[in-house]
Design an enzyme around this catalytic site. Structure first.
Site, PDB file in Angstrom:
ATOM      1  CB  VAL A  90     -16.613 -66.779  10.628  1.00 40.53           C
ATOM      2  CG1 VAL A  90     -15.197 -66.806  11.203  1.00 40.53           C
ATOM      3  CG2 VAL A  90     -17.044 -65.350  10.307  1.00 40.53           C
ATOM      4  CB  CYS A  91     -15.175 -72.122   9.146  1.00 44.38           C
ATOM      5  SG  CYS A  91     -14.203 -72.068   7.631  1.00 44.38           S
ATOM      6  N   GLY A  92     -12.771 -71.947  10.709  1.00 44.21           N
ATOM      7  CA  GLY A  92     -11.393 -71.830  11.167  1.00 44.21           C
ATOM      8  C   GLY A  92     -10.505 -71.127  10.157  1.00 44.21           C
ATOM      9  CB  ALA A 134     -12.122 -67.428  13.690  1.00 43.22           C
TER      10      ALA A 134
END
Ligand SMILES: O=C(CO)[C@H](O)COP(=O)(O)O
Length: 175
Positions: A90-92, A134
């Site tokens: 998960v990242c931005g 996210a």
């Protein structure tokens, strides 16, 4: 380990197999933007009987500003070494961790923010890694997609297998 010896076929239960298959090992990874969602998805999987173990390579929380390639590459390398079956990164946006993971030989990773893409990423593309952004998807939707994704498996005898093998062949330098 070469790409040929490590196609990394996802293993584990199918949605309707009664849970008889071997529980899978999952590695999770995130940057600061994705840490909270990663931690939530990690706990969801730790409560899922289809998952044997969830290995967390960080970052631990949003205060850690280690850049996304670091945890994504570490997680992908663990899959490539055979220490985990699948990854949830998960990242931005989910894009940076996917690009990073795809640099590791034998790893197929994609962002998938909808149910159909998540399913086909396994059934068509034999992806070991699903990524989320996210800042793009809400946690409830990510949980639903992840829960479904855990139940999908790649069929090595399906017409898709030769297509994935073509990618592996290119990666191995066989054109
Ligand atoms: O989404 C990201 C990378 O794809 C990451 O969480 C933020 O990256 P940045 O925009 O370069 O800070």
């Amino acid at each position: 380990m070469t790409a040929e010896t490590h196609t990394g076929a996802p293993t584990g239960p199918t949605p309707d197999d009664g849970g008889g298959a071997r529980p899978i090992r999952v590695v999770v990874a995130a940057d600061s933007a994705g840490a909270d969602l990663k931690n939530r998805l990690r706990e969801l999987m730790r409560a899922d009987p289809r998952v044997a173990v969830v290995d967390d390579v960080g970052v631990a929380d949003a205060s850690d500003d280690v850049a996304y390639p670091v945890p994504a590459l570490e997680g992908a390398e663990r899959i490539a070494r055979g220490e985990a079956d699948r990854g949830v990164f998960v990242c931005g946006t989910g894009i940076g961790v996917a690009i990073s993971a795809n640099k590791v030989p034998g790893i197929r990773a994609t962002v998938a923010h909808d149910s159909y893409s998540a399913e086909r990423s396994v059934k068509s593309n034999n992806c070991q890694v699903i990524t989320f952004g996210a800042r793009v998807i809400g946690p409830d939707a990510a949980e639903k997609i992840l829960t479904e994704w855990l139940g999908h498996t790649f069929d090595e005898n399906s017409p898709s297998a030769a297509k994935v093998a073509r990618i592996d062949s290119y990666e191995a330098g066989r054109v």
